[in-house]
Scaffold this motif. Sequence first.
Motif, PDB file in Angstrom:
ATOM      1  N   THR A 207       1.144  -1.435  -0.468  1.00  0.00           N
ATOM      2  CA  THR A 207       0.155   0.063   0.214  1.00  0.00           C
ATOM      3  C   THR A 207       0.922   1.402   0.249  1.00  0.00           C
ATOM      4  O   THR A 207       0.734   2.096  -1.398  1.00  0.00           O
ATOM      5  N   ASN A 208       2.016   0.871   1.135  1.00  0.00           N
ATOM      6  CA  ASN A 208       2.626   2.900   1.123  1.00  0.00           C
ATOM      7  C   ASN A 208       4.015   2.563  -0.767  1.00  0.00           C
ATOM      8  O   ASN A 208       3.932   3.868  -0.640  1.00  0.00           O
ATOM      9  N   LEU A 248      -2.921   4.159  -2.394  1.00  0.00           N
ATOM     10  CA  LEU A 248      -3.542   3.624  -2.302  1.00  0.00           C
ATOM     11  C   LEU A 248      -4.606   3.443  -0.974  1.00  0.00           C
ATOM     12  O   LEU A 248      -5.304   3.015  -0.666  1.00  0.00           O
ATOM     13  N   HIS A 249      -4.372   4.683  -0.415  1.00  0.00           N
ATOM     14  CA  HIS A 249      -4.508   4.979   1.241  1.00  0.00           C
ATOM     15  C   HIS A 249      -6.002   5.532   0.651  1.00  0.00           C
ATOM     16  O   HIS A 249      -5.578   6.476   0.139  1.00  0.00           O
ATOM     17  N   ASN A 250      -7.199   5.164   1.355  1.00  0.00           N
ATOM     18  CA  ASN A 250      -8.277   5.489   1.349  1.00  0.00           C
ATOM     19  C   ASN A 250      -8.639   7.318   1.170  1.00  0.00           C
ATOM     20  O   ASN A 250      -9.264   7.548  -0.380  1.00  0.00           O
ATOM     21  N   ALA A 251      -8.060   7.326   2.241  1.00  0.00           N
ATOM     22  CA  ALA A 251      -8.714   9.185   2.294  1.00  0.00           C
ATOM     23  C   ALA A 251      -7.882   9.783   0.390  1.00  0.00           C
ATOM     24  O   ALA A 251      -7.967  10.639  -0.309  1.00  0.00           O
ATOM     25  N   SER A 252      -6.907   9.144  -0.697  1.00  0.00           N
ATOM     26  CA  SER A 252      -6.691   9.369  -1.383  1.00  0.00           C
ATOM     27  C   SER A 252      -7.187   8.290  -2.700  1.00  0.00           C
ATOM     28  O   SER A 252      -7.972   9.125  -3.885  1.00  0.00           O
ATOM     29  N   VAL A 253      -7.148   7.782  -2.930  1.00  0.00           N
ATOM     30  CA  VAL A 253      -7.596   7.006  -3.713  1.00  0.00           C
ATOM     31  C   VAL A 253      -9.755   6.937  -3.858  1.00  0.00           C
ATOM     32  O   VAL A 253      -9.840   6.598  -4.401  1.00  0.00           O
ATOM     33  N   MET A 254      -9.786   6.906  -2.946  1.00  0.00           N
ATOM     34  CA  MET A 254     -11.412   6.751  -3.066  1.00  0.00           C
ATOM     35  C   MET A 254     -11.890   8.297  -3.711  1.00  0.00           C
ATOM     36  O   MET A 254     -12.844   8.085  -4.700  1.00  0.00           O
ATOM     37  N   PRO A 255     -11.256   8.918  -2.738  1.00  0.00           N
ATOM     38  CA  PRO A 255     -12.649  10.260  -3.699  1.00  0.00           C
ATOM     39  C   PRO A 255     -11.412  10.640  -5.638  1.00  0.00           C
ATOM     40  O   PRO A 255     -11.869  11.308  -6.480  1.00  0.00           O
ATOM     41  N   PHE A 256     -10.737   9.790  -5.744  1.00  0.00           N
ATOM     42  CA  PHE A 256      -9.581  10.240  -6.741  1.00  0.00           C
ATOM     43  C   PHE A 256     -10.932   9.168  -7.697  1.00  0.00           C
ATOM     44  O   PHE A 256     -11.399   9.989  -9.204  1.00  0.00           O
ATOM     45  N   ARG A 276      -2.886  -5.052  -5.147  1.00  0.00           N
ATOM     46  CA  ARG A 276      -1.989  -5.067  -4.048  1.00  0.00           C
ATOM     47  C   ARG A 276      -2.206  -6.717  -3.738  1.00  0.00           C
ATOM     48  O   ARG A 276      -2.972  -7.792  -3.738  1.00  0.00           O
ATOM     49  N   CYS A 277      -0.501  -6.624  -3.256  1.00  0.00           N
ATOM     50  CA  CYS A 277      -0.130  -7.984  -3.178  1.00  0.00           C
ATOM     51  C   CYS A 277      -0.450  -9.179  -3.798  1.00  0.00           C
ATOM     52  O   CYS A 277      -1.080 -11.026  -3.906  1.00  0.00           O
ATOM     53  N   ASN A 278      -0.683  -9.233  -5.219  1.00  0.00           N
ATOM     54  CA  ASN A 278      -1.612 -10.032  -6.200  1.00  0.00           C
ATOM     55  C   ASN A 278       0.349  -9.761  -7.216  1.00  0.00           C
ATOM     56  O   ASN A 278      -0.403  -9.698  -9.004  1.00  0.00           O
ATOM     57  N   ASN A 279       1.530  -9.394  -7.301  1.00  0.00           N
ATOM     58  CA  ASN A 279       1.776  -8.898  -8.612  1.00  0.00           C
ATOM     59  C   ASN A 279       3.382  -9.890  -9.054  1.00  0.00           C
ATOM     60  O   ASN A 279       3.506  -9.172  -9.393  1.00  0.00           O
ATOM     61  N   SER A 445       2.990   6.534   6.577  1.00  0.00           N
ATOM     62  CA  SER A 445       3.562   4.870   6.307  1.00  0.00           C
ATOM     63  C   SER A 445       3.492   4.126   7.569  1.00  0.00           C
ATOM     64  O   SER A 445       3.934   2.921   6.179  1.00  0.00           O
ATOM     65  N   SER A 446       3.541   4.802   8.672  1.00  0.00           N
ATOM     66  CA  SER A 446       4.072   3.963   9.683  1.00  0.00           C
ATOM     67  C   SER A 446       2.296   2.657  10.012  1.00  0.00           C
ATOM     68  O   SER A 446       2.759   2.524  11.241  1.00  0.00           O
ATOM     69  N   LYS A 447       1.643   2.705   9.355  1.00  0.00           N
ATOM     70  CA  LYS A 447       0.122   3.078  10.001  1.00  0.00           C
ATOM     71  C   LYS A 447       0.163   1.941   9.070  1.00  0.00           C
ATOM     72  O   LYS A 447      -0.437   2.453   8.039  1.00  0.00           O
ATOM     73  N   ARG A 448      -0.417   0.715   9.740  1.00  0.00           N
ATOM     74  CA  ARG A 448      -2.221  -0.189   8.693  1.00  0.00           C
ATOM     75  C   ARG A 448      -2.958   0.952   7.668  1.00  0.00           C
ATOM     76  O   ARG A 448      -3.192   1.653   8.962  1.00  0.00           O
ATOM     77  N   GLY A 449      -3.915   0.631   7.072  1.00  0.00           N
ATOM     78  CA  GLY A 449      -5.026   1.240   6.805  1.00  0.00           C
ATOM     79  C   GLY A 449      -5.877   0.955   7.491  1.00  0.00           C
ATOM     80  O   GLY A 449      -6.180  -0.400   8.618  1.00  0.00           O
TER      81      GLY A 449
END
Length: 709
Positions: A207-208, A248-256, A276-279, A445-449
């Motif tokens: 995510t980060n 990909l943090h919700n506060a950024s990706v969702m309004p985009f 995510r985690c599928n690459n 970046s030190s906090k999970r979503g």
Amino acid sequence: MQIKSISRNLIVAISMTAGTTTMAQQAPAEKNPLLQQYETSFKVPPFAAIEPAHFMPAFEAGMKAQQQRIAAIVNQRSVPTFQNSVVALEASGEQLRNVSTVFFNLTSANTSPELEKISREIAPVLAQHSDDIYLNAGLFAKVKKVYDQRAAAPLTAEQQRLLEKTYKAFIRSGANLDAAKQSEMRAINKELSLLTVRFGQNLLAETNSYELIVDNEADLAGLPPSLVTAAAASAKEAGKPGKWRFTLHNASVMPFLQYAQNRKLRQQIYTAYTNRCNNGDERDNKEIVAGLATLRAKKAALLGYATHADFVLEENMAKTPAQANELLNRLWTAALPVAKQEAAEMQQVMDREGKGEKLEAWDWFYYADKVRKEKYNYDAEAMRPYFQLENVREGIFAVAKKLYGITFTQLKDIPVYQEDVVAYEVKEANGQHIGVIYMDFFPRSSKRGGAWMTSYRKQAIDKSGRIAPVVSIVCNFTKPTATEPALLTPDEVETFFHEFGHALHGLLSNVKYETLSGTSVPRDFVELPSQIMEHWAFEPQVLQLYAKHYKTGQLIPADMVEKMKAASKFNQGFATVEYLAASLLDMNYHTLAAGQKIDPLTFEKEQMSKLGLISQIAPRYRSTYFQHIFSGGYSAGYYSYIWSEVLDSDAFAAFKETGDIFDPATAQSFRKNVLEKGGTAEPMDLYKAFRTRAPEVKYLLKNRGLDTN
């Protein structure tokens, strides 16, 4: 979301994270703040004094202390009693609990490479320590002796509950298995602990790591000014001034996804989010998902259960996978046609635009917003100026005061684990101390979503009286900018109320034993206190308490509130279907038989195809980033949100039926019968004591606009 915290008793359900440091990294015990009495305000952890090097020695000391106390229980010659066996066991892990709560909360909310290394290394050590307790034959014999004679013992209802819970914890951990199967259980638990840690760490790193950099201003078309400003600040912080950075943090990706006119960029960021985690790289979680599902099924079979879901749900309100699936499938049948109709309405808008495009998953948020504006003239973004974070917080405090008479006072001189964190003392109306609540609002970046509530100290009662709880709510809300304060979306407001409801459950707990305290209840009951709080968020008389324009101070206009209310059931087909798809995926993973091998992507595709999920909607969480079930304690339990929604919808109706959403008698009953009781009785009994009857599903269907009657 409520995350599992570490109890002070032996039930060290530490299947989450942890690690070892080398001797060179270890701090001397006499200088280790985790091993000293906390000399801080309200005896909270002295965060500033705690360093990564302190954790491993503290873990080792905590495990050693618990082992010694357990040895004393086993070796005592007295006849086993509730007090000298069960209560002694309850108290044996106090030091380890103190270390664990700090560590696991930090690895979720403010981690570092050092803490993540410790997590990976300590996980198997803690798993072994837990097994050494639950598989201790001498200890189990003491507990079993007390349990077998429970009918003749003068125990209170709460003591009986603790005894039953403790005894069942041994049985469910393999105490009755033979030596060979216990050895196999130990190996499974060790591997599960490692895979769980890796899954969560991979997801955080993935995510980060992603960023969508926009360097052409034209590509920002449609985006709200607040999001553009935040993206510019994010780019500058990342060393890319003059550009715009989306994550990909919700506060950024969702309004985009909701506002960006550039369809290719919507597709790009949506694809990154859902993959995510599928690459196929070092952060890929597919093998971990398969491993966790296989090991859980194998463990359940060892314990005599048909599936992992059967094992989990035995302790929940649902009791069986069949009963959980019955509710999920009933709602799926009601919601899927609504979602298809919503998709058709969006396609009509696209057809009118004349571009020859077909609705795809990355279009849903964008065109749902268009349809919402067209049908209801409602723009959620226009509500942001009325939802300043500080005002919302004061509104939540006002609601809690009106309901329960409690007050909140900010604490200035109290240790915090990160500079953005704020703390409040909670008091009864008469000034009596209840506890402390930390609030941690913004992404880093030190906090999970996501968002969650947790505890640093749980409520209990000892010889000195009530042990006051210390709880925390952790969110990832839209950050303030250089020109604007933190302005929340309606969804973020609802999330704040939700997590605060969990906090009330922990704060207002009034039980004797920590194992039964606060949020120590079945997964499908724990969301009742949180979800019922959401119902107050947008009630007109509550909005008058906090919904004030951050510049003018004017209350939110009545017509805007009416538009929001009219649009509240819009897109509920999508919201319900994406949630149910994830819930059913969870149940499908955890009803696999032992020995059944799967490929996660193939399995997920097959299950969604059986359900008839339309291509424009993905499960809310796809397999490789389904943190709730693969590293968050909700395995075979993600259904609990909708199960609890049956309860919270019915419970809020009890307030509405009085004609006063703050009705004192109803609030007092909810506090006394639900919030204060923790896990001291069967959840349905607690609910019926409040409502005087079983819950009815009709209120949920009505709230979601799925009632076809």
